[in-house]
Design a protein around this motif. Sequence first.
Motif, PDB file in Angstrom:
ATOM      1  N   MET B 158       0.845  -1.209   0.000  1.00 53.55           N
ATOM      2  CA  MET B 158       0.000   0.000   0.000  1.00 53.55           C
ATOM      3  C   MET B 158       0.877   1.254   0.000  1.00 53.55           C
ATOM      4  SD  MET B 158      -3.273  -1.003   2.368  1.00 53.55           S
ATOM      5  CE  MET B 158      -2.423  -1.538   3.848  1.00 53.55           C
ATOM      6  N   LYS B 159       1.986   1.164   0.712  1.00 49.01           N
ATOM      7  CA  LYS B 159       2.912   2.291   0.743  1.00 49.01           C
ATOM      8  C   LYS B 159       3.469   2.535  -0.668  1.00 49.01           C
ATOM      9  CE  LYS B 159       7.296   3.794   2.667  1.00 49.01           C
ATOM     10  NZ  LYS B 159       8.503   3.426   3.413  1.00 49.01           N
ATOM     11  N   ALA B 160       3.842   1.447  -1.353  1.00 50.61           N
ATOM     12  CA  ALA B 160       4.390   1.568  -2.699  1.00 50.61           C
ATOM     13  C   ALA B 160       3.344   2.152  -3.651  1.00 50.61           C
ATOM     14  CB  ALA B 160       4.863   0.200  -3.187  1.00 50.61           C
ATOM     15  N   VAL B 161       2.098   1.697  -3.506  1.00 50.19           N
ATOM     16  CA  VAL B 161       1.017   2.222  -4.351  1.00 50.19           C
ATOM     17  C   VAL B 161       0.861   3.731  -4.126  1.00 50.19           C
ATOM     18  CG1 VAL B 161      -1.492   2.203  -4.695  1.00 50.19           C
ATOM     19  CG2 VAL B 161      -0.242   0.040  -4.573  1.00 50.19           C
ATOM     20  N   ALA B 162       0.870   4.120  -2.860  1.00 46.94           N
ATOM     21  CA  ALA B 162       0.706   5.539  -2.535  1.00 46.94           C
ATOM     22  C   ALA B 162       1.853   6.353  -3.130  1.00 46.94           C
ATOM     23  CB  ALA B 162       0.649   5.727  -1.019  1.00 46.94           C
ATOM     24  N   ASN B 163       3.051   5.781  -3.094  1.00 45.86           N
ATOM     25  CA  ASN B 163       4.208   6.485  -3.645  1.00 45.86           C
ATOM     26  C   ASN B 163       4.118   6.644  -5.163  1.00 45.86           C
ATOM     27  OD1 ASN B 163       5.368   6.935  -1.197  1.00 45.86           O
ATOM     28  ND2 ASN B 163       6.719   5.142  -1.275  1.00 45.86           N
ATOM     29  N   VAL B 164       3.480   5.667  -5.813  1.00 42.27           N
ATOM     30  CA  VAL B 164       3.332   5.755  -7.268  1.00 42.27           C
ATOM     31  C   VAL B 164       2.294   6.824  -7.640  1.00 42.27           C
ATOM     32  CG1 VAL B 164       2.489   4.519  -9.325  1.00 42.27           C
ATOM     33  CG2 VAL B 164       4.055   3.383  -7.729  1.00 42.27           C
ATOM     34  N   THR B 165       1.194   6.864  -6.913  1.00 43.06           N
ATOM     35  CA  THR B 165       0.103   7.772  -7.315  1.00 43.06           C
ATOM     36  C   THR B 165       0.321   9.211  -6.832  1.00 43.06           C
ATOM     37  OG1 THR B 165      -1.157   7.175  -5.337  1.00 43.06           O
ATOM     38  CG2 THR B 165      -1.644   5.941  -7.361  1.00 43.06           C
ATOM     39  N   PRO B 167       2.821  11.517  -6.948  1.00 41.47           N
ATOM     40  CA  PRO B 167       3.276  12.565  -7.877  1.00 41.47           C
ATOM     41  C   PRO B 167       2.234  12.904  -8.943  1.00 41.47           C
ATOM     42  CG  PRO B 167       4.686  10.598  -8.014  1.00 41.47           C
ATOM     43  CD  PRO B 167       3.717  10.358  -6.924  1.00 41.47           C
ATOM     44  N   HIS B 168       1.328  11.962  -9.213  1.00 41.78           N
ATOM     45  CA  HIS B 168       0.302  12.206 -10.232  1.00 41.78           C
ATOM     46  C   HIS B 168      -0.983  12.778  -9.635  1.00 41.78           C
ATOM     47  CE1 HIS B 168       2.717  10.042 -13.181  1.00 41.78           C
ATOM     48  NE2 HIS B 168       2.957   9.169 -12.216  1.00 41.78           N
ATOM     49  N   ASN B 169      -0.942  12.957  -8.313  1.00 43.49           N
ATOM     50  CA  ASN B 169      -2.116  13.519  -7.645  1.00 43.49           C
ATOM     51  C   ASN B 169      -3.379  12.692  -7.845  1.00 43.49           C
ATOM     52  OD1 ASN B 169      -2.344  15.583  -5.872  1.00 43.49           O
ATOM     53  ND2 ASN B 169      -1.764  17.130  -7.411  1.00 43.49           N
ATOM     54  N   ILE B 170      -3.227  11.379  -7.885  1.00 45.48           N
ATOM     55  CA  ILE B 170      -4.399  10.516  -8.042  1.00 45.48           C
ATOM     56  C   ILE B 170      -4.909  10.155  -6.655  1.00 45.48           C
ATOM     57  CG2 ILE B 170      -5.274   8.309  -8.926  1.00 45.48           C
ATOM     58  CD1 ILE B 170      -2.868   8.396 -10.914  1.00 45.48           C
ATOM     59  N   ARG B 171      -6.148  10.440  -6.426  1.00 47.54           N
ATOM     60  CA  ARG B 171      -6.740  10.153  -5.130  1.00 47.54           C
ATOM     61  C   ARG B 171      -6.603   8.656  -4.826  1.00 47.54           C
ATOM     62  NH1 ARG B 171     -12.877  11.171  -3.604  1.00 47.54           N
ATOM     63  NH2 ARG B 171     -12.692  10.326  -1.499  1.00 47.54           N
ATOM     64  N   THR B 172      -6.074   8.317  -3.656  1.00 50.47           N
ATOM     65  CA  THR B 172      -5.785   6.925  -3.330  1.00 50.47           C
ATOM     66  C   THR B 172      -6.281   6.596  -1.923  1.00 50.47           C
ATOM     67  OG1 THR B 172      -3.819   7.068  -4.715  1.00 50.47           O
ATOM     68  CG2 THR B 172      -3.939   5.201  -3.195  1.00 50.47           C
ATOM     69  N   ILE B 173      -7.059   5.534  -1.848  1.00 45.13           N
ATOM     70  CA  ILE B 173      -7.632   5.127  -0.569  1.00 45.13           C
ATOM     71  C   ILE B 173      -7.025   3.790  -0.163  1.00 45.13           C
ATOM     72  CG2 ILE B 173      -9.782   4.450   0.597  1.00 45.13           C
ATOM     73  CD1 ILE B 173      -9.820   7.357  -0.191  1.00 45.13           C
ATOM     74  N   ALA B 174      -6.480   3.739   1.058  1.00 43.88           N
ATOM     75  CA  ALA B 174      -5.921   2.481   1.556  1.00 43.88           C
ATOM     76  C   ALA B 174      -6.785   1.979   2.699  1.00 43.88           C
ATOM     77  CB  ALA B 174      -4.494   2.695   2.036  1.00 43.88           C
ATOM     78  N   SER B 175      -7.020   0.678   2.712  1.00 36.90           N
ATOM     79  CA  SER B 175      -7.801   0.083   3.797  1.00 36.90           C
ATOM     80  C   SER B 175      -6.819  -0.622   4.740  1.00 36.90           C
ATOM     81  CB  SER B 175      -8.806  -0.905   3.216  1.00 36.90           C
ATOM     82  OG  SER B 175      -9.596  -1.426   4.243  1.00 36.90           O
ATOM     83  N   LEU B 176      -6.768  -0.162   5.998  1.00 38.22           N
ATOM     84  CA  LEU B 176      -5.717  -0.623   6.909  1.00 38.22           C
ATOM     85  C   LEU B 176      -6.210  -1.738   7.832  1.00 38.22           C
ATOM     86  CD1 LEU B 176      -4.301   2.873   7.915  1.00 38.22           C
ATOM     87  CD2 LEU B 176      -3.854   1.532   5.849  1.00 38.22           C
ATOM     88  N   ASN B 177      -5.283  -2.579   8.240  1.00 43.81           N
ATOM     89  CA  ASN B 177      -5.635  -3.680   9.133  1.00 43.81           C
ATOM     90  C   ASN B 177      -4.599  -3.848  10.246  1.00 43.81           C
ATOM     91  OD1 ASN B 177      -6.930  -5.835  10.235  1.00 43.81           O
ATOM     92  ND2 ASN B 177      -6.605  -7.244   8.535  1.00 43.81           N
TER      93      ASN B 177
END
Lengths: 457, 242
Positions: B158-165, B167-177
């Motif tokens: 999820m961290k890697a996904v957030a890092n990818v999106t 710079p592109h300012n793509i809204r990203t929602i992570a579901s935590l556990n």
Amino acid sequence: MTFRIPMPEQDPEKRIQNFGEVALGYSADQAVSEAKRCLQCSEPGCIKGCPVGVDIPDFIECIKEGNFDEAIRIVRQKNHLPAICGRVCPHENQCEKFCLLGKKGESVSIGKLERFVADYERQKGFKISSKPTSTGKKVAVVGSGPAGITVSADLAKLGHGVTLFEALHAPGGVLIYGIPEFRLPKEIVRAEIDCIKKFGVSIKTGVVIGKTISLDELLEEFDAVFVGSGAGLPRWMDIPGEDLCGVYSANEFLTRINLMGAYLFPEYDTPIREGKKVAVVGGGNVAMDSARAALRLGANEVCILYRRTEKEMTARQEEIEHAREEGIKFKFLTLPTKILGDEKGWVKKIECVLMELGEPDKSGRRKPLIIKNSEFTIDVDTVIVAIGQSPNPLISRTTEGLQVTERGTLVVDGNGMTSKEGVFAGGDIVSGAATVIESMGAGKLAARAIHEHISQK
Amino acid sequence: MRIDEKGERIPLTIADFDAQKGTITLIFQEIGKTTKLLGLLKEGDRILDFMGPLGNPTKIEKYGRVVCIGGGVGVASIPLKAKALGEAGNEVISIIGARTKELLILEEELQKISDELYITTDDGSKGHHGFVTDILKKLIDERKNIDLVVTVGPVIMMKAVANVTRPHNIRTIASLNPIMVDGTGMCGSCRVRVDGRTQFTCVDGPEFDAHRVDFDHLMTRLQRYLTEEKLSLERGVGKDDV
């Protein structure tokens, strides 16, 4: 006449090795001797000091005569949880505070006598009173702590159909998750709850009202709802490092131990960190419970950090004494400012400043002020934050039309009814974190009001 | 849920439900003692306690083009979200990843409800040899307009996904556990740092803006009981436990 009969206790050195109860209870002889000290005042102050109005001189008179069955019958007329109240009520601020004997010497040990007759009854086996005829009315009670239990029992006795909803897997609320075994054995809580089941109360665990079922859905099915969801939201100091590993809210620390049995890990699956150098922040009963539990888990040193002095502590004197006997250290006029961690994210030190007392604040207690340049650090591996709990917001967040104060408590009228028709509330969700018996008092009041409300319908 | 009298309370994702039958579907990976015990249960067996659903529901609306990314057992919560998002009129692209092909789940279901499905495995045994983020990067490069990314899985993913999106300012929602005890906001075991503020995953989440979540902190807190978890497992999962 001047002095109380002391209650036998487990020796401090021995008891810190176990989670067994500290106070061991009166024998019948001791109870009778203590009962004989009661002056049977014509205008007893003790009853006025009791939030549920137990007829104290009467039950003590029965103990004196050796009629314990009648004594407990009298107590139970007003109090559904005598074995619990006998252990955890702050009697010194209530019934015993108004005892005439206390003016010159020591008051009658009313709490210990209450405990004695309740234990006598439990050991003998509860008598099941015959069930009243059903009124056909249905009431939902949300939260199975002291307030909810009292409301449920009172209404069931009047013949109403009561369903008691509990979010956790075991009923009892703070009596189960909060107060440790050494102060209130869970077996006693279970026995008292079994007793209210006998009145016909149906208990549903694992149901989170406000999440899995909404309050409005309850209103469709029930004639009235009582909300006694307590003060379950832990407060934090809002200082750096509070999210480090090894920092617990007192709620988490005590819930792991009491509800989940973490002190019996690995026999029980829920783990807990067995800290060696533990700091507990706060000055109430919850802080004492946390400190004493940490000691029993095997800590070498447990220190209570409190920003005021001993005089302002809200913990019961008895609990402070017990903690001290067990070797808990107290650092007064000490305010934590920062928790420091190691490279792996675990607690290592706690930084504090010293305080001095200024003018009285809103609570009437002298306000602590920071002394400049007084910073110092203490080496710790566990920090437990026990600075109070706020009302649980789950229901107010998910229910429309429920008026809430700034502090998150529910607004109720003199009868315990909220701003929503048919919805009553009491206990910590209304008063903010308080005592078991005050919640029971609020429960009694609400039960009467609910009875009137649904009888008129 | 709690499996037996001595059991721990653990949070699990509801993968599916059937309101008519009154059933829910849970998917879990046998990792610790509780999940291993769960794996030993047979049809008709009972677990002691169950409560839910808890937390806040996923906000479903029309965003446009949505990419749903699941990793490992986290894929379990993707179909319900993907299906609802699709029904709300979104174009749904799903990416699921696992260490190896045996650990891939729900491929068929996702094939049906996604407009496109991509598969990745760390060892290359199926689909793209590599990480879900490789596919995400490619998608971003190929089609500029991704309106939302939803991600559930290992924290590191999820961290890697957030890092990818980011710079592109793509809204990203992570579901935590994270580690939970009561699940009702009472204990704070599940506290996470979001935008520098402490939040309780059980009542404030479980979904947060992935660009604001402190994933490193979450990873540290997930390791709090590693020693005890190991000890619990080493003692063995005996017959007495079921």
